[in-house]
Scaffold this motif. Sequence first.
Motif, PDB file in Angstrom:
ATOM      1  N   GLY A  29       4.341  -5.492  -3.609  1.00  0.00           N
ATOM      2  CA  GLY A  29       3.603  -4.364  -3.025  1.00  0.00           C
ATOM      3  C   GLY A  29       2.500  -4.886  -2.133  1.00  0.00           C
ATOM      4  O   GLY A  29       2.621  -5.975  -1.558  1.00  0.00           O
ATOM      5  N   ASN A  73       5.940  -2.487  -8.569  1.00  0.00           N
ATOM      6  CA  ASN A  73       6.525  -1.569  -7.586  1.00  0.00           C
ATOM      7  C   ASN A  73       8.043  -1.651  -7.699  1.00  0.00           C
ATOM      8  O   ASN A  73       8.620  -2.722  -7.573  1.00  0.00           O
ATOM      9  N   PRO A  98      -1.451   8.545  -0.356  1.00  0.00           N
ATOM     10  CA  PRO A  98      -2.208   8.985   0.828  1.00  0.00           C
ATOM     11  C   PRO A  98      -3.590   8.359   0.940  1.00  0.00           C
ATOM     12  O   PRO A  98      -4.128   8.284   2.043  1.00  0.00           O
ATOM     13  N   GLU A 114       5.481   3.152  -8.700  1.00  0.00           N
ATOM     14  CA  GLU A 114       4.678   2.041  -9.228  1.00  0.00           C
ATOM     15  C   GLU A 114       4.355   2.318 -10.674  1.00  0.00           C
ATOM     16  O   GLU A 114       4.002   3.454 -11.017  1.00  0.00           O
ATOM     17  N   GLU A 172      -2.993  12.782  -5.140  1.00  0.00           N
ATOM     18  CA  GLU A 172      -4.076  13.303  -4.288  1.00  0.00           C
ATOM     19  C   GLU A 172      -4.517  12.232  -3.300  1.00  0.00           C
ATOM     20  O   GLU A 172      -4.366  11.038  -3.556  1.00  0.00           O
TER      21      GLU A 172
HETATM   22  C1  LIG Z   1      -1.814   6.099 -12.583  1.00  0.00           C
HETATM   23  C2  LIG Z   1      -1.853   5.965 -11.087  1.00  0.00           C
HETATM   24  C3  LIG Z   1      -2.226   7.042 -10.320  1.00  0.00           C
HETATM   25  C4  LIG Z   1      -2.270   6.953  -8.925  1.00  0.00           C
HETATM   26  N1  LIG Z   1      -2.658   8.045  -8.197  1.00  0.00           N
HETATM   27  C5  LIG Z   1      -2.743   7.959  -6.849  1.00  0.00           C
HETATM   28  C6  LIG Z   1      -3.181   9.081  -6.068  1.00  0.00           C
HETATM   29  O1  LIG Z   1      -3.430  10.168  -6.564  1.00  0.00           O
HETATM   30  N2  LIG Z   1      -3.294   8.906  -4.713  1.00  0.00           N
HETATM   31  C7  LIG Z   1      -3.018   7.717  -4.104  1.00  0.00           C
HETATM   32  O2  LIG Z   1      -3.164   7.623  -2.899  1.00  0.00           O
HETATM   33  N3  LIG Z   1      -2.546   6.648  -4.801  1.00  0.00           N
HETATM   34  C8  LIG Z   1      -2.426   6.736  -6.157  1.00  0.00           C
HETATM   35  N4  LIG Z   1      -1.981   5.661  -6.893  1.00  0.00           N
HETATM   36  C9  LIG Z   1      -1.422   4.479  -6.179  1.00  0.00           C
HETATM   37  C10 LIG Z   1      -2.453   3.404  -5.869  1.00  0.00           C
HETATM   38  O3  LIG Z   1      -2.938   3.689  -4.594  1.00  0.00           O
HETATM   39  C11 LIG Z   1      -1.707   2.068  -5.883  1.00  0.00           C
HETATM   40  O4  LIG Z   1      -1.338   1.789  -7.208  1.00  0.00           O
HETATM   41  C12 LIG Z   1      -2.522   0.942  -5.294  1.00  0.00           C
HETATM   42  O5  LIG Z   1      -2.572   1.161  -3.929  1.00  0.00           O
HETATM   43  C13 LIG Z   1      -1.929  -0.434  -5.589  1.00  0.00           C
HETATM   44  O6  LIG Z   1      -0.732  -0.644  -4.860  1.00  0.00           O
HETATM   45  P1  LIG Z   1       0.084  -2.046  -4.910  1.00  0.00           P
HETATM   46  O7  LIG Z   1       0.735  -2.147  -6.269  1.00  0.00           O
HETATM   47  O8  LIG Z   1       1.112  -1.908  -3.817  1.00  0.00           O
HETATM   48  O9  LIG Z   1      -0.887  -3.136  -4.663  1.00  0.00           O
HETATM   49  C14 LIG Z   1      -1.918   5.731  -8.276  1.00  0.00           C
HETATM   50  C15 LIG Z   1      -1.521   4.637  -9.072  1.00  0.00           C
HETATM   51  C16 LIG Z   1      -1.486   4.732 -10.451  1.00  0.00           C
HETATM   52  C17 LIG Z   1      -1.046   3.539 -11.269  1.00  0.00           C
END
Ligand SMILES: Cc1cc2nc3c(=O)[nH]c(=O)nc-3n(C[C@H](O)[C@H](O)[C@H](O)COP(=O)(O)O)c2cc1C
Length: 322
Positions: free
Chosen positions: A195, A208, A247, A258, A285
Motif C-alpha cells: 500500500g 491491503n 477520501p 485494508e 468519511e
Molecule cells: C478502521 C479503519 C477505518 C478507516 N476509515 C477511513 C475513513 O473513514 N476515511 C478514509 O479516508 N480512510 C479511512 N481508512 C483508511 C486509511 O486512510 C488507511 O488505512 C491509511 O491511509 C493507510 O493506508 P496504507 O495501508 O495504504 O498505508 C480507514 C482505515 C481503517 C483501518
Amino acid sequence: MHIWRRISAHAKTPIALTIGNFDGVHVGHQAMLARLKDAAHQLGLHACVMTFEPHPREFFTPHQAPVRLTGLREKMNGLIRTGIDCIAICRFNSDFARLSPERFITHILNQKLHVRWLLIGDDFRFGACRAGDSAMLQARSAENGFTVEVMPSVLVDNQRVSSSAIRQALATGNLDKAGKLLGRPYNISGRVIDGDKLGRQIGFPTANIQLRHNPPLRGIFVVSVYGANPSSPEIPLPGVASLGVRPTIHANGKPVLEVHLFDFNNEIYGQRLQVDFLHKLRNEEKYADISTLVRQIEKDVAQAKEFFMTAPTHFNRLCGVF
Ligand SMILES: Cc1cc2nc3c(=O)[nH]c(=O)nc-3n(C[C@H](O)[C@H](O)[C@H](O)COP(=O)(O)O)c2cc1C
Ligand SMILES: Nc1ncnc2c1ncn2[C@@H]1O[C@H](COP(=O)(O)OP(=O)(O)O)[C@@H](O)[C@H]1O
C-alpha cells in the motif's frame, strides 16, 4: 473432482446436472446441490454443475451487470466444498449466446454431457433470447434421454434466497441478513499487496488485499481474518477493515480493502487472506486531516473489540470460534 474448462465430450459416465451462475453459492444454491448429490447417488450418476464464465449479464451488458458476490476462484471453492463430482465451466461468448434452446438440449446436454437427470431452478431460462424454459426441457427430455426436476424456491424469513437479495443486504450494511442468506459471513479473499506505507506511520498498519472485482459493500467493518495466524492459518484473527476509496488520503482513489489485525505485528505481504465481514461500524468519511482520521480509527478499534467481547455467541454462530 473434475473441472472441465470448456464443454466438449468429456463425460464418459452419464451425469446428473444442475445449471446456473451460482454467484455467492448461497443457501438456495446449497440446497440445490444437496438435492443434486442425493439424486446422483440414488441413480448411480456423477453429480455435475454447469456454470457460466463470464456471467451472461457481464457478457451482454458489461457496464450494467450487477457486482459479483464471488469471483471465479471463490465460486469454485464454494462449489467444491459441497462435495459434487465435477464442474463444467461454460465460456459465455457470442457463439454460446446464439445457441438455440433446441441445440443446447440435443448438442450440449445430450450428445456432449450425457445428462440423464437434470435439476433446474423454478425461474431457469436458457438458449438464444432466453427462449428455453422448464416446460421446453420437460417436453424434450424423454427423446434426449433425461428426466427433469424443478427445484422449489428456498425461503429464509419468508423471502426467496437470491444473489440479488444478498447484494442488497450488503449494500445497505445488513451483514446479519447477508450472512443468513449465504449460510456463512460474507467474505472477500486475496493476496496482501503493497500500500502507501502510511498505516505503520499512523499506528495502524493495514494489510491491503488485492481486489479482483468491484465489491458489493463499502464502509468500515468488524472482521475476522483467515490465513494470517502464523501458527494455524485456519484459526481466524480479529480485526477492523476499511473498504473504500480513502477520501482523506486520495482525491480519486479506487476501492481498496485494508485490514488492521489486533495485537499482531508480522510481515504478511504476499499471503492469501480470507476476510469475513461480521458487522458494519460506519460509512467511510473524508476527514479534515490525518490526526482526525487516526482518532476515528481508535474509536473503530474500540467498538470492534467491544463487538467481540459482547457478542461472543453471535461471533461463535458465524465463525465457529471463540
Ligand atoms: C478502521 C479503519 C477505518 C478507516 N476509515 C477511513 C475513513 O473513514 N476515511 C478514509 O479516508 N480512510 C479511512 N481508512 C483508511 C486509511 O486512510 C488507511 O488505512 C491509511 O491511509 C493507510 O493506508 P496504507 O495501508 O495504504 O498505508 C480507514 C482505515 C481503517 C483501518
Ligand atoms: N496489525 C497488523 N495488521 C495488518 N498488517 C500488519 C499488522 N502488523 C504488521 N502488518 C504488516 O504491515 C503491512 C501494513 O503496513 P502499512 O504501513 O499499512 O503498509 P502498506 O501501506 O504496504 O499496507 C501489512 O501488509 C503486514 O505485512
